[in-house]
Design a protein around this motif. Structure first.
Motif, PDB file in Angstrom:
ATOM      1  N   TRP A   1     -43.290-109.632  11.841  1.00  0.00           N
ATOM      2  CA  TRP A   1     -43.518-108.319  11.259  1.00  0.00           C
ATOM      3  C   TRP A   1     -43.832-108.389   9.766  1.00  0.00           C
ATOM      4  O   TRP A   1     -44.610-107.567   9.263  1.00  0.00           O
ATOM      5  CB  TRP A   1     -42.308-107.404  11.501  1.00  0.00           C
ATOM      6  N   GLU A   2     -43.268-109.365   9.063  1.00  0.00           N
ATOM      7  CA  GLU A   2     -43.560-109.449   7.630  1.00  0.00           C
ATOM      8  C   GLU A   2     -44.997-109.889   7.383  1.00  0.00           C
ATOM      9  O   GLU A   2     -45.596-109.523   6.368  1.00  0.00           O
ATOM     10  CB  GLU A   2     -42.571-110.384   6.930  1.00  0.00           C
ATOM     11  N   LEU A   3     -45.551-110.680   8.297  1.00  0.00           N
ATOM     12  CA  LEU A   3     -46.961-111.043   8.186  1.00  0.00           C
ATOM     13  C   LEU A   3     -47.833-109.801   8.368  1.00  0.00           C
ATOM     14  O   LEU A   3     -48.817-109.602   7.649  1.00  0.00           O
ATOM     15  CB  LEU A   3     -47.314-112.102   9.232  1.00  0.00           C
ATOM     16  N   GLN A   4     -47.453-108.947   9.330  1.00  0.00           N
ATOM     17  CA  GLN A   4     -48.190-107.700   9.525  1.00  0.00           C
ATOM     18  C   GLN A   4     -48.057-106.808   8.286  1.00  0.00           C
ATOM     19  O   GLN A   4     -49.031-106.186   7.851  1.00  0.00           O
ATOM     20  CB  GLN A   4     -47.633-106.955  10.755  1.00  0.00           C
ATOM     21  N   LYS A   5     -46.856-106.753   7.736  1.00  0.00           N
ATOM     22  CA  LYS A   5     -46.641-105.964   6.519  1.00  0.00           C
ATOM     23  C   LYS A   5     -47.500-106.498   5.381  1.00  0.00           C
ATOM     24  O   LYS A   5     -48.103-105.726   4.619  1.00  0.00           O
ATOM     25  CB  LYS A   5     -45.157-106.017   6.127  1.00  0.00           C
ATOM     26  N   ARG A   6     -47.567-107.828   5.274  1.00  0.00           N
ATOM     27  CA  ARG A   6     -48.369-108.441   4.215  1.00  0.00           C
ATOM     28  C   ARG A   6     -49.848-108.106   4.383  1.00  0.00           C
ATOM     29  O   ARG A   6     -50.555-107.861   3.397  1.00  0.00           O
ATOM     30  CB  ARG A   6     -48.152-109.955   4.246  1.00  0.00           C
ATOM     31  N   ARG A   7     -50.317-108.112   5.631  1.00  0.00           N
ATOM     32  CA  ARG A   7     -51.720-107.746   5.866  1.00  0.00           C
ATOM     33  C   ARG A   7     -52.000-106.316   5.392  1.00  0.00           C
ATOM     34  O   ARG A   7     -53.032-106.039   4.779  1.00  0.00           O
ATOM     35  CB  ARG A   7     -52.054-107.856   7.358  1.00  0.00           C
ATOM     36  N   LEU A   8     -51.072-105.427   5.692  1.00  0.00           N
ATOM     37  CA  LEU A   8     -51.232-104.048   5.242  1.00  0.00           C
ATOM     38  C   LEU A   8     -51.234-103.967   3.720  1.00  0.00           C
ATOM     39  O   LEU A   8     -52.053-103.257   3.121  1.00  0.00           O
ATOM     40  CB  LEU A   8     -50.114-103.184   5.814  1.00  0.00           C
TER      41      LEU A   8
END
Length: 374
Positions: free
Chosen positions: A110-117
């Motif tokens: 989820w933190e990778l997804q957050k980083r993408r955002l």
């Protein structure tokens, strides 16, 4: 209480402290709010569906009494016909809610997804009203992202968030549907030869902070663009010369240790600390806008000689791997440097510090080659 007239509204004095409200006797719910600082504003108070509704119509004297009454009547008629208005929701609100309620509990990355955002979407859409985002806006967003893979990943992520908004009745339709993949993910084999690598590495100094150091760390570490862009000070140990990425921060989902060469340390030690992220242009979020930065870098390179053959920032990672092998580094160690998925049960469960000395030696050989190439 005396009836509101234009003359009386103009003559009302502010209270000593706080605010006072003066109701209108002709339009139920219309009130003149007067603050201690002298500001006067028209508001409407009513109820719909058992819930209170408060709406600010505008400031006095910009909005006169008659116009305020007309606006209040129109608003109250609309409430009577259609019910309470749907509150405006921003994309930032949607992203925060999705991360907390969906991504965190159900997705280990989820933190990778957050980083993408944070890198690709929120700098442009954080305060954007969800209902104002059109299909053309989504297409413009993803087509402006550099790389063969990242645009497709961001489109998938944005589509997921809009579908979540639909499920919560925040939207009636999703602007992210019926948009094809912006990139065909054909395998690339482009890498920079040493002359090209050295020219790009040296020219990055002309970009200044934050992008000059960011580009150089791409070369010196071989890590993914999103990982270097999201580098945080808390993950760096400059005394021990290591950068440790949590499993939630990397594509592979494995905690990863990256040795920092003296060249990398020298750059980081000169980098200003403007917030959580090492590379930031606003002190709050990681750098983004890579396509524009790459265009600037290409112009600096061309100004000092011939332009390079077409390349993208992700080619730097392939360049590092290619030249490490050329320098005699085993493919096993190259894979560890890049945090590629190891094969076999034993390999998959290796400790964080396994191969750390070998990785450090490999990256130091590469840094020496990079800084000495002509």
């Amino acid at each position: 209480m005396p009836r509101l007239t234009d003359t009386r509204v103009a003559s009302i004095k502010p209270p000593a402290t706080g605010q006072e409200e003066h109701p209108d006797d002709l339009v139920t719910g219309l009130r003149l709010r007067v603050g201690a600082g002298g500001r006067k504003a028209w508001i409407v108070r009513t109820r719909a569906g058992g819930k209170p509704i408060n709406k600010t119509l505008g400031a006095y004297p910009t909005l006169k009494l008659g116009a305020a009454r007309d606006s209040a009547k129109a608003f109250l008629i609309d409430i009577a016909k259609n019910g309470a208005p749907t509150p405006k929701r921003t994309f930032g609100e949607l992203a925060d809610l999705w991360i907390e309620r969906v991504a965190k509990p159900n997705n280990r990355s989820w933190e990778l997804q957050k980083r993408r955002l944070e890198i690709h979407v929120l700098p442009k859409w954080r305060e954007r009203d969800l209902a104002s985002i059109r299909r053309a806006d989504v297409r413009e967003l993803v087509e402006g992202i550099e790389g063969d893979v990242a645009p497709n990943r961001v489109l998938t992520l944005v589509r997921t968030l809009f579908r979540y908004a639909l499920a919560r009745d925040w939207l009636g339709t999703s602007p992210a549907e019926a948009i094809g993949k912006p990139r065909q993910e054909a395998p690339r084999d482009r890498f920079l030869d040493m002359t090209e690598a050295r020219r790009a590495y040296a020219a990055s100094d002309l970009l200044g902070y934050p992008f000059g150091g960011f580009i150089k760390l791409l070369f010196l570490t071989g890590q993914r663009r999103s990982e270097v862009a999201g580098m945080r000070w808390v993950d760096l140990d400059l005394k021990e010369s290591v950068w440790i990425l949590g499993s939630e921060d990397v594509k592979s989902g494995r905690k990863h240790l990256v040795p920092l060469t003296p060249a990398a340390l020298a750059i980081l030690e000169k980098t200003p600390r403007l917030g959580e992220f090492v590379w930031t242009d606003n002190g709050r979020t990681p750098v983004s806008g890579f396509s524009k930065v790459k265009t600037r870098l290409d112009s600096y390179i061309a100004a000092q000689g011939d332009a390079l053959e077409p390349w993208v920032l992700h080619d730097i990672r392939r360049t590092v791997a290619t030249h490490l092998v050329r320098l005699g580094v085993s493919e096993t160690i190259v894979g560890r440097v890049l945090n590629h998925a190891p094969q076999g049960v034993t390999a998959r469960t290796y400790a964080l510090h396994t191969y750390a000395p070998e990785k450090g030696e490999a990256l130091e050989r590469w840094a020496a080659e990079l800084e000495s190439a002509q």
